[in-house]
Design a protein around this motif. Structure first.
Motif: not given
Length: 440
Positions: A20-23, A54-60
């Protein structure tokens, strides 16, 4: 091995906290800069891995806004544009669209029937998209854009009446009689101290002194190393001034009869030698372009009296668009002088002040009366503005009445510019959208 929820994951090389920190670092700085900052923290990570996190983060999934702001942003300025949508009440970005087509905006709005207000500028594709996608919503034209449009129309009007600004320039004093040249006062066309004149006088004196001593002209020729014709010319002249009087000063030129025409055109501001040569040729001038150029070059390099210049149309338009109490006393006096000599600019100032009051106090119900008053005056630029407002009358009236505006949208557009330049323009739409929507 059993995984601890919230701490590790299967086949993971990093803890959840480090991921999460690197994202978050990737959202703030993208790939290369994020990887460099991670090395400062002691974390070895590549730029591609940062981008994958970053790309793996869920869509807002932001809630549907009630008041939405719409504006364009450039992915390639002048070529490719997208659309940004902002929740005006929370000032948070809601979505990014890959283009600025009316159909794309209409489809996005149609999926959110709860939208009640759409804040936009006066671009026709946004107006069409809002009308088709959210017919139930009130469209609000941004007040800053309205004032900007009025400012441009006011500057064009002042530029059309720039001749009226000359009243602000004090009249130059009448030139006095030119002092008589030194050569006219001395009776000689060449003053003492002139190299050619002094040499001629010295040679004349030598020739006549030798003649008085009894030398012949042939002897004087040999003694002074001169031709016989030159000795004869000096001997026949009773005064040295007879040898050069009128030789250079009174020499005629093929340009003489056209100099008055060139002087008039020069005073009118036409200083291009080639154009003026093309103008005097049909009048009968037989000389060369170089003669005209030399004459104008002498005028261009000759010292001219310093004269005051009237203020520029942009400066005067700025005075008209400013609050009266914000102007210096000299600017107020100059503006009053212009109004006294130019009824059109006086009318322009009245319309600008009336619109400013209507805009700041949100008196949109006065807009039809303002448009009617504008059309009664001879102000073509304001007539063009009025015609544009008529085509978007409901949105402009709402913009001058309701408290909503597109200010938060403009702030996010500037932020998108920063993010785009930070990625050197090489990032795709998906990464840009993630960085805009997931920013803290």
């Amino acid at each position: 091995m059993e995984q601890i929820p919230g701490l590790t994951r299967r086949h993971g090389q990093r803890t959840e906290r480090l991921r999460s920190t690197m994202a978050s670092v990737g959202l703030a700085l993208a790939g290369r800069a994020g990887a460099r900052l991670a090395r400062v923290f002691g974390v070895s990570i590549s730029r591609s891995t940062v981008l994958r996190l970053v790309d793996a983060l869920p869509e807002p999934q932001p809630p549907a806004p009630r008041v939405v702001g719409v504006d364009e942003y450039a992915t390639r300025k002048g070529r490719q544009y997208g659309t940004v949508l902002i929740d005006i009440e929370t000032r948070r970005p809601v979505d990014l669209l890959p283009d600025r087509e009316a159909s794309t905006l209409a489809a996005w709005l149609a999926q959110r029937p709860g939208i009640e207000v759409v804040c936009r500028d006066r671009a026709p594709f946004f107006a069409e998209g809002a009308t088709a996608g959210a017919p139930q919503a009130i469209q609000v034209a941004d007040r800053w854009h309205l004032w900007h449009n009025l400012s441009e129309a006011a500057e064009r009007t002042v530029a059309q009446h720039r001749h009226c600004l000359r009243v602000l320039v004090p009249e130059a004093p009448e030139p006095g009689p030119a002092p008589a040249p030194a050569e006219e006062m001395s009776g000689s066309p060449w003053p003492t101290g002139h190299r050619f004149a002094d040499r001629t006088r010295t040679t004349h004196a030598n020739v006549h002194s030798l003649l008085e001593a009894g030398h012949s002209r042939r002897a004087i020729q040999r003694q002074l190393c001169m031709t016989y014709r030159t000795v004869k010319r000096y001997a026949d002249a009773t005064r040295p001034e007879d040898l050069f009087a009128g030789q250079w000063q009174n020499r005629t030129s093929v340009l003489d009869e056209y100099k008055s025409y060139l002087d008039d055109r020069w005073r009118e501001g036409h200083t291009n030698a080639w154009k003026l040569w093309e103008e005097v040729v049909p009048l009968g001038y037989k000389g060369s372009y170089q003669t005209v150029r030399a004459y104008l070059c002498k005028k261009r390099t000759s010292p001219r009296p310093v004269t005051a210049r009237p203020p520029s149309p942009r400066a005067v338009a700025g005075w008209i668009l400013s609050r009266p109490e914000a102007l210096a006393e000299t600017e107020q006096l100059q503006l009053k002088t212009v109004w006294d000599h130019c009824p059109e600019l006086d009318a322009l100032a009245r319309h600008v002040r009336s619109f400013a009051t209507m805009l700041t106090e949100r008196q949109g119900e006065r807009l039809p009366d303002w448009l009617g008053a504008v059309r009664q005056d001879d102000l073509p630029s304001l007539h063009t503005l009025a015609a544009g407002i008529d085509r978007d009358l409901d949105a402009v009236t709402a913009g001058l009445t309701l408290p909503w505006n597109s200010g938060p949208v403009e702030g996010h557009v500037n932020r998108i510019k920063m993010l785009k330049r930070q990625m050197f323009g090489r990032a795709g739409f998906a990464l840009l959208r993630k960085r805009v929507l997931l920013a803290p």
